[in-house]
Design an enzyme around this catalytic site. Structure first.
Site, PDB file in Angstrom:
ATOM      1  N   SER A 113       0.799  -1.222   0.000  1.00 36.20           N
ATOM      2  CA  SER A 113       0.000   0.000   0.000  1.00 36.20           C
ATOM      3  C   SER A 113       0.832   1.273   0.000  1.00 36.20           C
ATOM      4  CB  SER A 113      -0.956  -0.054   1.187  1.00 36.20           C
ATOM      5  OG  SER A 113      -1.837   1.013   1.148  1.00 36.20           O
ATOM      6  N   HIS A 114       0.657   2.067   1.038  1.00 37.17           N
ATOM      7  CA  HIS A 114       1.297   3.382   1.138  1.00 37.17           C
ATOM      8  C   HIS A 114       2.696   3.278   1.741  1.00 37.17           C
ATOM      9  CE1 HIS A 114      -0.718   2.044   4.637  1.00 37.17           C
ATOM     10  NE2 HIS A 114       0.066   2.809   5.372  1.00 37.17           N
ATOM     11  N   ASP A 277      -2.352   6.534  -3.412  1.00 35.31           N
ATOM     12  CA  ASP A 277      -1.207   5.880  -2.775  1.00 35.31           C
ATOM     13  C   ASP A 277      -0.542   4.825  -3.659  1.00 35.31           C
ATOM     14  OD1 ASP A 277      -3.255   4.009  -2.693  1.00 35.31           O
ATOM     15  OD2 ASP A 277      -2.516   3.121  -0.835  1.00 35.31           O
ATOM     16  N   ASP A 279      -0.817   1.590  -4.141  1.00 32.61           N
ATOM     17  CA  ASP A 279      -1.621   0.647  -4.924  1.00 32.61           C
ATOM     18  C   ASP A 279      -2.940   1.245  -5.394  1.00 32.61           C
ATOM     19  OD1 ASP A 279      -2.450   0.705  -2.254  1.00 32.61           O
ATOM     20  OD2 ASP A 279      -3.348  -1.286  -2.375  1.00 32.61           O
ATOM     21  N   ASP A 281      -5.567   2.626  -3.862  1.00 29.89           N
ATOM     22  CA  ASP A 281      -6.870   2.524  -3.206  1.00 29.89           C
ATOM     23  C   ASP A 281      -7.137   3.661  -2.229  1.00 29.89           C
ATOM     24  OD1 ASP A 281      -5.103   1.660  -1.284  1.00 29.89           O
ATOM     25  OD2 ASP A 281      -6.077  -0.264  -0.889  1.00 29.89           O
ATOM     26  N   ARG A 282      -6.101   4.429  -1.883  1.00 29.92           N
ATOM     27  CA  ARG A 282      -6.322   5.571  -0.987  1.00 29.92           C
ATOM     28  C   ARG A 282      -6.441   6.862  -1.785  1.00 29.92           C
ATOM     29  NH1 ARG A 282      -3.014   4.987   4.601  1.00 29.92           N
ATOM     30  NH2 ARG A 282      -3.552   2.827   4.988  1.00 29.92           N
ATOM     31  N   LYS A 376     -11.416  -0.185  -1.346  1.00 31.25           N
ATOM     32  CA  LYS A 376     -11.491   1.266  -1.442  1.00 31.25           C
ATOM     33  C   LYS A 376     -10.839   1.667  -2.755  1.00 31.25           C
ATOM     34  CE  LYS A 376      -7.549   1.944   1.706  1.00 31.25           C
ATOM     35  NZ  LYS A 376      -7.293   0.655   2.358  1.00 31.25           N
TER      36      LYS A 376
HETATM   37  C1  G16 Z   1      -5.325  -0.953   5.126  1.00 32.69           C
HETATM   38  C2  G16 Z   1      -6.734  -1.433   5.240  1.00 32.69           C
HETATM   39  C3  G16 Z   1      -7.610  -0.321   5.746  1.00 32.69           C
HETATM   40  C4  G16 Z   1      -7.072   0.232   7.048  1.00 32.69           C
HETATM   41  C5  G16 Z   1      -5.635   0.665   6.860  1.00 32.69           C
HETATM   42  C6  G16 Z   1      -4.991   1.093   8.151  1.00 32.69           C
HETATM   43  O1  G16 Z   1      -5.245   0.012   4.132  1.00 32.69           O
HETATM   44  O2  G16 Z   1      -7.225  -1.879   4.001  1.00 32.69           O
HETATM   45  O3  G16 Z   1      -8.893  -0.827   5.906  1.00 32.69           O
HETATM   46  O4  G16 Z   1      -7.836   1.311   7.484  1.00 32.69           O
HETATM   47  O5  G16 Z   1      -4.877  -0.415   6.354  1.00 32.69           O
HETATM   48  O6  G16 Z   1      -4.922  -0.006   9.002  1.00 32.69           O
HETATM   49  P1  G16 Z   1      -4.080   0.031  10.338  1.00 32.69           P
HETATM   50  O7  G16 Z   1      -4.633   1.187  11.113  1.00 32.69           O
HETATM   51  O8  G16 Z   1      -4.314  -1.303  10.961  1.00 32.69           O
HETATM   52  O9  G16 Z   1      -2.643   0.283   9.961  1.00 32.69           O
HETATM   53  P2  G16 Z   1      -4.100  -0.031   3.018  1.00 32.69           P
HETATM   54  O10 G16 Z   1      -4.345   1.162   2.168  1.00 32.69           O
HETATM   55  O11 G16 Z   1      -2.815   0.031   3.809  1.00 32.69           O
HETATM   56  O12 G16 Z   1      -4.297  -1.339   2.325  1.00 32.69           O
END
Ligand code: G16
Length: 540
Positions: A113-114, A277, A279, A281-282, A376
């Site tokens: 992800s990010h 971000d 990937d 999705d953000r 997302k």
């Molecule tokens: C993932 C999840 C999200 C979550 C985020 C933060 O996002 O898909 O649902 O809100 O992590 O999670 P945490 O607070 O446990 O770090 P992404 O964009 O990282 O795939």
């Protein structure tokens, strides 16, 4: 080409977190690490024989190698077909769309992800179900169990598949179909939004900056915004994906997308700014001189759903993760919408979307999405905003002013303490958890605690229960504090403290509005002393 069986043994710590397994890239590159987990995915879903999967990732370091390994393992397990984005690339929402559109048995998405990418940074892998959504907890639990007992895996001895051009080839008995990563996703967006209205907006001189942060959304944003909607060339910045995201941190928030923030707060700001971000999705939404936090963005879109063709038949209901601000609750109450509060993690929205109970979901962690996919979707959120801007003719600042005027304002911030000693973080949360029952009625920094509990979620669709999903403290005078440990970090523990304060006044400085809640959080949890930090590492 022959299938070989490789002896292996369990590797500790392969427990999927909030969104799949995320670890250091070097760990994933270590002997058997990726293979053990992929074999465990197949074990958890009842095998791969005869199945069709989607595979792709955000293009970070090790993405392409991992795709090749997965292809050879899927072929060895008798999969019928794997659909791969050209170059091994697929944004997370595009993968979700392909899984659904092609009626597949699910997909494997490679991304952290990010989190930054590179040999010394982070990598990740997750499995999405046939509905396009991340595997729910009962499936990830099976994966983890399989990682604890694995003794061998099967892999095809084969040359690498050519991922560079679209078309179809075979790997053993399995078809490998390379597809344009953008085409189906862009077509879907055209179905959901009023592209003519957005085209007219740009034709009328509306200006925009989209920061793709050197990540996977670049090609998607360039095709859709500049190619199909007529935004000026150069609207998309940092639009070529790179393995290390240009050395940056592809996290769309005011800290990591600072150049975009600076431009949007400056004298020559475009009308609209956005970012996504690693990937895709953000999302981050910014107007001329105004940043719109993720919780407010969700609430605004809910309030303006009538302007978005996708919601033509009615929005029905909305969902937010528990730590997300209660701004959208106000809209749901006023507009008579269903409202659901879920644990952190997009996977918890899947059942509600599948069941038709909600059509729009969002999280404070820069996630907004709807019922078109089961992830997302960063670019979707940006297009939804563009559609609202085009339909109303209002600026971002005017939209937010009208919104706060109508529904009141919930000031919101998240404080992250990163790389905290895991034991200290666990003790902090554990101690506060133990004190929760005795807190109501007591004072914290001059505020009375009205309620305190640990969030547990009962899924109304399948009846499953998820416990231990964050500590919540409600304060007198419209305050709320949530504490939980992140499930996506790769080093130590990340403590997240979510702070909100509801106010009738809409023109307060957010930091001042939240000062009392920040003090109460410190008084309740002793964060500074426990973490040994003077303050949070990241404030969003
Ligand atoms: C993932 C999840 C999200 C979550 C985020 C933060 O996002 O898909 O649902 O809100 O992590 O999670 P945490 O607070 O446990 O770090 P992404 O964009 O990282 O795939």
């Amino acid at each position: 080409m022959s299938v070989i069986t490789v002896e292996t043994s369990p590797i500790g710590g392969q427990k999927p977190g909030t969104s799949g397994l995320r670890k250091k890239t070097r760990q994933f590159m270590a002997h058997h690490y990726l293979e053990n987990f992929v074999a465990s995915i197949f074990a958890a879903i009842g095998g791969a024989a005869g199945k069709t999967f989607v595979v792709g990732g955000d293009g970070r370091y090790f993405n392409e190698r991992a795709v090749q390994v997965i292809l050879r393992m899927a072929a060895a397990e008798g999969a019928a077909r794997v659909i791969v984005g050209r170059g091994g690339l697929l944004s997370t929402p595009a993968a979700s769309n392909l899984i659904r559109r092609r009626g597949t048995d699910g997909g494997i998405i490679l991304s952290a992800s990010h989190n930054p990418g590179g040999e010394d940074e982070d990598f990740g892998i997750k499995f999405n179900m046939p509905n396009g959504g991340p595997a729910p907890e009962h499936v990830t639990a099976k994966m983890f169990e399989a990682t604890k007992t694995i003794s061998s895996y099967r892999i095809l001895e084969a040359h690498d598949a050519d991922l560079s051009t679209t078309g179809e080839a075979r790997m053993g008995d399995m078809a490998v179909e390379i597809v344009d990563p953008v085409a189906d996703y862009a077509a879907l967006m055209e179905e959901l939004f009023d592209f003519d209205a957005i085209r007219s907006l740009f034709a009328g001189g509306f200006t925009m900056r989209f920061d793709a942060m050197h990540a996977v959304t670049g090609p998607y944003a360039t095709e859709i915004l500049e190619g199909r909607l007529g935004a000026a060339r150069g609207t998309v910045a940092n639009g070529t994906p790179s393995q290390d995201f240009g050395g940056g941190h592809p996290d769309p928030n005011p800290i990591w997308a600072k150049p975009l923030m600076d431009e949007m707060m400056g004298p020559d700001a475009p009308d609209f700014g956005a970012a996504s971000d690693g990937d895709g999705d953000r999302n981050m939404i910014v107007g001329k001189g105004i940043y719109v936090g993720p919780s407010d963005s969700l609430a605004l879109l809910a309030s303006r759903a009538a302007a978005i063709p996708q919601f033509r038949d009615g929005l029905v209901g909305v969902a937010r993760s528990m730590p997300t601000s209660t701004a959208v609750d106000r809209v749901a109450r006023a507009e008579g919408l269903g409202l659901y509060e879920t644990p952190t993690g997009w996977k918890f929205f899947g059942n509600l979307l599948d069941d038709g109970r909600v059509r729009l979901c969002g999280e404070e962690s820069a996630g907004t999405g709807a019922d078109h996919v089961r992830e997302k979707d960063g670019l979707w959120a940006v297009l939804a905003w563009l559609n609202v801007l085009a339909a109303t003719g209002l600026s971002v600042a005017d939209l937010m002013a009208e919104f706060w005027d109508r529904y009141g304002r919930v000031y919101y911030s998240r404080h992250d303490y990163e790389g905290v000693d895991a034991e200290a973080a666990g003790a902090l949360v554990g101690d506060l958890r133990a004190r929760l029952p005795s807190l109501p009625g007591t004072e914290a920094a001059g505020r009375t605690v009205e309620a305190a509990d640990e969030f547990a979620y009962d899924d109304p669709v399948d009846g499953s229960r998820s416990e231990g999903q964050g500590l919540r403290v409600v304060l007198s005078g419209g305050g709320r504090i949530v504490l939980r440990l992140s499930g996506t970090g790769t080093e130590g523990a990340t403590l997240r403290v979510y702070l909100e304060q509801a106010e009738d006044r809409v023109d307060l400085d957010p930091a001042e509005a939240l000062a009392g809640v920040v003090d109460a959080a410190e008084a309740l949890a002793g964060i500074r002393a426990r973490t040994g930090r003077d303050g949070p590492d990241v404030v969003t």
